[in-house]
Design a protein around this motif. Structure first.
Motif, PDB file in Angstrom:
ATOM      1  N   LYS A   1       6.868  57.893 -27.333  1.00 21.21           N
ATOM      2  CA  LYS A   1       6.385  59.188 -28.091  1.00 21.21           C
ATOM      3  C   LYS A   1       7.329  60.169 -28.071  1.00 21.21           C
ATOM      4  N   SER A   2       7.653  61.002 -29.010  1.00 16.40           N
ATOM      5  CA  SER A   2       8.834  61.897 -28.933  1.00 16.40           C
ATOM      6  C   SER A   2       8.064  63.084 -28.604  1.00 16.40           C
ATOM      7  N   LEU A   3       8.444  64.005 -27.559  1.00 22.28           N
ATOM      8  CA  LEU A   3       7.879  65.474 -27.204  1.00 22.28           C
ATOM      9  C   LEU A   3       8.883  66.366 -27.862  1.00 22.28           C
ATOM     10  N   ASP A   4      10.066  66.149 -27.983  1.00 20.65           N
ATOM     11  CA  ASP A   4      11.251  66.936 -28.607  1.00 20.65           C
ATOM     12  C   ASP A   4      12.444  66.302 -28.650  1.00 20.65           C
ATOM     13  N   GLU A   5      13.475  66.923 -29.254  1.00 21.71           N
ATOM     14  CA  GLU A   5      14.722  66.162 -29.589  1.00 21.71           C
ATOM     15  C   GLU A   5      15.342  65.587 -28.151  1.00 21.71           C
ATOM     16  N   ARG A   6      14.933  66.245 -27.108  1.00 22.09           N
ATOM     17  CA  ARG A   6      15.650  65.563 -25.816  1.00 22.09           C
ATOM     18  C   ARG A   6      14.619  64.566 -25.084  1.00 22.09           C
ATOM     19  N   LEU A   7      13.309  64.618 -25.243  1.00 16.24           N
ATOM     20  CA  LEU A   7      12.631  63.702 -24.322  1.00 16.24           C
ATOM     21  C   LEU A   7      11.511  63.041 -25.069  1.00 16.24           C
ATOM     22  N   SER A   8      11.330  61.932 -24.662  1.00 20.35           N
ATOM     23  CA  SER A   8      10.228  61.109 -25.095  1.00 20.35           C
ATOM     24  C   SER A   8       9.414  60.525 -23.771  1.00 20.35           C
ATOM     25  N   VAL A   9       8.420  60.051 -24.087  1.00 20.86           N
ATOM     26  CA  VAL A   9       7.372  59.746 -22.958  1.00 20.86           C
ATOM     27  C   VAL A   9       6.765  58.466 -23.404  1.00 20.86           C
ATOM     28  N   THR A  10       6.425  57.662 -22.122  1.00 20.71           N
ATOM     29  CA  THR A  10       5.693  56.370 -22.267  1.00 20.71           C
ATOM     30  C   THR A  10       5.131  56.245 -21.039  1.00 20.71           C
TER      31      THR A  10
END
Length: 146
Positions: free
Chosen positions: A4-13
């Motif tokens: 899942k994307s949090l912003d243009e720099r960071l995704s999370v899993t």
């Protein structure tokens, strides 16, 4: 593995398995950020093996190990430093992704409106409402520093 994307720099899993790191590399992630302490659970993959595999695939590995809900200012600043200074895109993980999301929001509260952070986290399936007061405190520190 759900990303899942949090912003243009960071995704999370959630916690990736060793064999899933190749998928992250193929998807273009340049940096992996782990927020899990070593030995947190019996089924946790060995962090050294994950780091070695990530690096063999050309990704940079960082760790800011934290216990759920226990985020020091040093943890927040370390997270922000990695977010600001690492090759993008970055994938962050912990057991469920909640710690990554919490640290992301806390590290960004001095730079972005708190409601925007809460909305972005909610879009990714994470509830920051319990952290709202602390996010507001982080945001107010930016105002005092200016």
């Amino acid at each position: 593995m759900e990303i899942k994307s949090l912003d243009e720099r960071l995704s999370v899993t959630a916690q990736p398995q060793l064999e899933e790191l190749e998928q992250l590399a193929v998807q273009g992630f340049c940096t992996i950020l782990s927020n899990r302490p070593r030995g947190e659970s019996e089924d946790q993959p060995d962090p050294d093996a994950l780091k070695s595999k990530a690096e063999s695939l050309g990704m940079v590995w960082h760790q800011v190990p934290v216990k759920p809900g226990e985020y020091s200012q040093a943890d927040i600043e370390a997270f922000e430093h990695i977010l600001s200074n690492s090759r993008k895109p970055i994938i962050g993980f912990c057991r469920s992704g909640k710690r990554v999301t919490d640290l992301w929001a806390l590290s960004q509260a001095r730079h972005r409106p708190v409601p925007e952070l809460i909305e972005a986290a909610q879009s990714a399936g994470y509830d920051l409402e319990p952290l709202r007061e602390r996010l507001e405190q982080q945001a107010s520190q930016a105002v005092r520093r200016s």
